[in-house]
Design a protein around this motif. Sequence first.
Motif, PDB file in Angstrom:
ATOM      1  N   VAL A   5      12.945  34.446  36.831  1.00  0.00           N
ATOM      2  CA  VAL A   5      13.880  34.892  37.862  1.00  0.00           C
ATOM      3  C   VAL A   5      13.881  33.864  38.994  1.00  0.00           C
ATOM      4  N   PRO A   6      15.021  33.241  39.291  1.00  0.00           N
ATOM      5  CA  PRO A   6      15.052  32.219  40.342  1.00  0.00           C
ATOM      6  C   PRO A   6      14.738  32.809  41.714  1.00  0.00           C
ATOM      7  N   ASP A   7      13.915  32.111  42.468  1.00  0.00           N
ATOM      8  CA  ASP A   7      13.603  32.507  43.847  1.00  0.00           C
ATOM      9  C   ASP A   7      14.123  31.396  44.753  1.00  0.00           C
ATOM     10  N   ALA A   8      15.414  31.443  45.023  1.00  0.00           N
ATOM     11  CA  ALA A   8      16.080  30.329  45.704  1.00  0.00           C
ATOM     12  C   ALA A   8      15.539  30.072  47.098  1.00  0.00           C
ATOM     13  N   TRP A   9      15.007  31.132  47.753  1.00  0.00           N
ATOM     14  CA  TRP A   9      14.595  30.972  49.136  1.00  0.00           C
ATOM     15  C   TRP A   9      13.106  30.688  49.282  1.00  0.00           C
ATOM     16  N   GLY A  31      12.847  43.906  52.638  1.00  0.00           N
ATOM     17  CA  GLY A  31      14.052  43.229  53.075  1.00  0.00           C
ATOM     18  C   GLY A  31      15.031  43.051  51.931  1.00  0.00           C
ATOM     19  N   ALA A  32      16.202  42.523  52.283  1.00  0.00           N
ATOM     20  CA  ALA A  32      17.275  42.372  51.302  1.00  0.00           C
ATOM     21  C   ALA A  32      16.887  41.420  50.179  1.00  0.00           C
ATOM     22  N   ASP A  33      16.176  40.340  50.524  1.00  0.00           N
ATOM     23  CA  ASP A  33      15.789  39.378  49.501  1.00  0.00           C
ATOM     24  C   ASP A  33      14.868  40.013  48.472  1.00  0.00           C
ATOM     25  N   ALA A  34      13.913  40.814  48.941  1.00  0.00           N
ATOM     26  CA  ALA A  34      12.996  41.481  48.025  1.00  0.00           C
ATOM     27  C   ALA A  34      13.737  42.493  47.162  1.00  0.00           C
ATOM     28  N   ASP A  35      14.702  43.217  47.731  1.00  0.00           N
ATOM     29  CA  ASP A  35      15.483  44.175  46.951  1.00  0.00           C
ATOM     30  C   ASP A  35      16.272  43.465  45.851  1.00  0.00           C
ATOM     31  N   LEU A  40      16.871  41.758  40.072  1.00  0.00           N
ATOM     32  CA  LEU A  40      16.884  40.738  39.027  1.00  0.00           C
ATOM     33  C   LEU A  40      15.744  40.940  38.037  1.00  0.00           C
ATOM     34  N   GLU A  41      14.576  41.331  38.535  1.00  0.00           N
ATOM     35  CA  GLU A  41      13.440  41.556  37.641  1.00  0.00           C
ATOM     36  C   GLU A  41      13.698  42.732  36.705  1.00  0.00           C
ATOM     37  N   ALA A  42      14.391  43.770  37.224  1.00  0.00           N
ATOM     38  CA  ALA A  42      14.733  44.907  36.371  1.00  0.00           C
ATOM     39  C   ALA A  42      15.734  44.494  35.296  1.00  0.00           C
ATOM     40  N   VAL A  43      16.725  43.678  35.699  1.00  0.00           N
ATOM     41  CA  VAL A  43      17.697  43.176  34.735  1.00  0.00           C
ATOM     42  C   VAL A  43      17.001  42.289  33.708  1.00  0.00           C
ATOM     43  N   ALA A  44      16.052  41.466  34.186  1.00  0.00           N
ATOM     44  CA  ALA A  44      15.312  40.598  33.266  1.00  0.00           C
ATOM     45  C   ALA A  44      14.519  41.408  32.253  1.00  0.00           C
ATOM     46  N   ALA A  45      13.927  42.512  32.701  1.00  0.00           N
ATOM     47  CA  ALA A  45      13.167  43.366  31.778  1.00  0.00           C
ATOM     48  C   ALA A  45      14.085  43.923  30.697  1.00  0.00           C
ATOM     49  N   GLU A  46      15.309  44.276  31.077  1.00  0.00           N
ATOM     50  CA  GLU A  46      16.272  44.750  30.084  1.00  0.00           C
ATOM     51  C   GLU A  46      16.648  43.643  29.103  1.00  0.00           C
ATOM     52  N   ALA A  47      16.825  42.419  29.624  1.00  0.00           N
ATOM     53  CA  ALA A  47      17.158  41.290  28.753  1.00  0.00           C
ATOM     54  C   ALA A  47      16.033  41.013  27.771  1.00  0.00           C
ATOM     55  N   ILE A  48      14.790  41.104  28.248  1.00  0.00           N
ATOM     56  CA  ILE A  48      13.637  40.896  27.374  1.00  0.00           C
ATOM     57  C   ILE A  48      13.592  41.969  26.282  1.00  0.00           C
ATOM     58  N   ALA A  49      13.830  43.219  26.670  1.00  0.00           N
ATOM     59  CA  ALA A  49      13.801  44.312  25.692  1.00  0.00           C
ATOM     60  C   ALA A  49      14.831  44.089  24.590  1.00  0.00           C
ATOM     61  N   GLU A  50      16.013  43.628  24.985  1.00  0.00           N
ATOM     62  CA  GLU A  50      17.044  43.358  23.982  1.00  0.00           C
ATOM     63  C   GLU A  50      16.674  42.161  23.123  1.00  0.00           C
TER      64      GLU A  50
END
Length: 294
Positions: free
Chosen positions: A37-41, A49-53, A58-68
Amino acid sequence: MTVVAGIGPDGRGAGAVHLAGRIAASTRQDLLLCCVVPDAWGRASATSGADADWRRHLEAVAAEAIAEARTVPPPEVRVDAVVRTARSVPRELVAQAERAEATMLVVGSAGDARMGHIALGSVSTWLLHRSSLPVVIAPRSFWSEPTDRLERLVLAIDSDDGAQAALDSTTLLARHAGVGVALATFGVRRLPAFPDGGGRRADDAVYDVWREGIDALHDRAAALVEAAGVQVTDRFVVVADSWRGAVDKVHWREGDLLVMTSSREGPVRRIFLGSNAPRIMGQVPVPVITLPRR
């Protein structure tokens, strides 16, 4: 032994998973799916904060991508997965691959590639100039059935230095996969069109000398491949007026993997592409593995 496949948090990189699964099954290796997951900042330690949210999203989406992605490799392949956050995606992929003592790192092609072909993106370009591991690039929309396996390694050579550096790695991979090796040299020849024909005659003489040298190189390489217990299935010397024309003269198989070596100008134990390699890579309709200079 482990093959590492890099995928994006949005699921991009499915082709890399399909290819990595085929290679892992062919060579009886494990597979590690790595999603960065890119951490651009550069604030990976932030917990609010917003960045952490956004990062948690992204980490939740990544977990879904890994599961698939886990459903893609052949059932006999042992699959593990990691999700990491980092400022540099390719650097983290290499770090995870080195931590897993991987034999190679597989990534997908850029989205603007021709269908079934390779185009380099920012991640693959970084890897092909700095990785200490062999890097495999899957063509755009690459797909592999669970029963598909590697069928042939096609080793691109144009000099004794390049051949010798790649032969050990190529024959080792061929033995593990139980496949043969084809030797290939690609060339571009644009004939001069002088009215008196002098330029053409001079070019013919230069070409004849070059061809004799390449044929001798193939003889030496074939002897070394067969001495390692691997069959030389084919020998190609393909020349046309463009790289695409030369590549199109080869009868490619669906299970081919093109093996390319690093430039002699690059640093030892790193990949460094010469000027011709990306031109050939962008035209072939099969995956490509690039070996670090040894």
